[in-house]
Design a protein around this motif. Sequence first.
Motif, PDB file in Angstrom:
ATOM      1  N   GLU A  21      14.967 -17.960  93.863  1.00  0.00           N
ATOM      2  CA  GLU A  21      14.086 -18.868  93.117  1.00  0.00           C
ATOM      3  C   GLU A  21      14.743 -20.234  92.926  1.00  0.00           C
TER       4      GLU A  21
ATOM      5  N   GLN B 232      14.649 -22.169  96.196  1.00  0.00           N
ATOM      6  CA  GLN B 232      13.299 -22.680  96.429  1.00  0.00           C
ATOM      7  C   GLN B 232      13.026 -23.888  95.524  1.00  0.00           C
ATOM      8  N   TRP B 233      13.437 -23.801  94.269  1.00  0.00           N
ATOM      9  CA  TRP B 233      13.220 -24.887  93.324  1.00  0.00           C
ATOM     10  C   TRP B 233      13.959 -26.149  93.768  1.00  0.00           C
ATOM     11  N   GLU B 234      15.221 -25.975  94.196  1.00  0.00           N
ATOM     12  CA  GLU B 234      16.010 -27.126  94.650  1.00  0.00           C
ATOM     13  C   GLU B 234      15.400 -27.752  95.908  1.00  0.00           C
ATOM     14  N   LYS B 235      14.884 -26.916  96.793  1.00  0.00           N
ATOM     15  CA  LYS B 235      14.251 -27.421  98.008  1.00  0.00           C
ATOM     16  C   LYS B 235      13.021 -28.262  97.668  1.00  0.00           C
ATOM     17  N   GLU B 236      12.184 -27.739  96.781  1.00  0.00           N
ATOM     18  CA  GLU B 236      10.994 -28.484  96.363  1.00  0.00           C
ATOM     19  C   GLU B 236      11.376 -29.758  95.624  1.00  0.00           C
ATOM     20  N   CYS B 237      12.423 -29.698  94.840  1.00  0.00           N
ATOM     21  CA  CYS B 237      12.879 -30.866  94.086  1.00  0.00           C
ATOM     22  C   CYS B 237      13.321 -31.976  95.054  1.00  0.00           C
ATOM     23  N   ARG B 238      14.082 -31.598  96.082  1.00  0.00           N
ATOM     24  CA  ARG B 238      14.525 -32.587  97.074  1.00  0.00           C
ATOM     25  C   ARG B 238      13.350 -33.173  97.852  1.00  0.00           C
ATOM     26  N   GLN B 239      12.381 -32.320  98.159  1.00  0.00           N
ATOM     27  CA  GLN B 239      11.230 -32.789  98.929  1.00  0.00           C
ATOM     28  C   GLN B 239      10.407 -33.806  98.136  1.00  0.00           C
ATOM     29  N   HIS B 240      10.295 -33.602  96.828  1.00  0.00           N
ATOM     30  CA  HIS B 240       9.491 -34.487  95.989  1.00  0.00           C
ATOM     31  C   HIS B 240      10.325 -35.613  95.373  1.00  0.00           C
TER      32      HIS B 240
ATOM     33  N   ARG C   5      12.549 -35.772  92.980  1.00  0.00           N
ATOM     34  CA  ARG C   5      12.488 -35.866  91.518  1.00  0.00           C
ATOM     35  C   ARG C   5      13.878 -36.139  90.964  1.00  0.00           C
TER      36      ARG C   5
ATOM     37  N   CYS D  36      16.410 -32.738  88.978  1.00  0.00           N
ATOM     38  CA  CYS D  36      16.790 -31.597  89.820  1.00  0.00           C
ATOM     39  C   CYS D  36      17.974 -30.810  89.250  1.00  0.00           C
TER      40      CYS D  36
END
Length: 94
Positions: A68, A71-79, A81, A84
């Motif tokens: 989890e 996944q959270w870090e990946k989404e954070c980098r993509q957006h 933010r 993170c």
Amino acid sequence: MIRKTLLATTLLLPVLSGGCVAKAAFDVVTLPVKAAGKAVDWTTTSQSEADRNYGKKMRKAEEREGAERKQWEKECRQHKRNDCDRYEGYRARD
């Protein structure tokens, strides 16, 4: 004469058989106790089994937390933010 021979043979049979009759009788008497003991062993959890099960549960929880977090870090980098570093997701606990 035949009665004496029959009586002597009957009395000496347990001695001559090496206690096989006594052993068989003992096994028949103790069988229910042994069966009950096995049933209790199958239905109860020993401390080592409980420890093993707890360790397995915690490893799975930590594995889930790691996935989890990744996944959270990946989404954070993509957006892209800025927050993170403040992960507040699942934490493996008891």
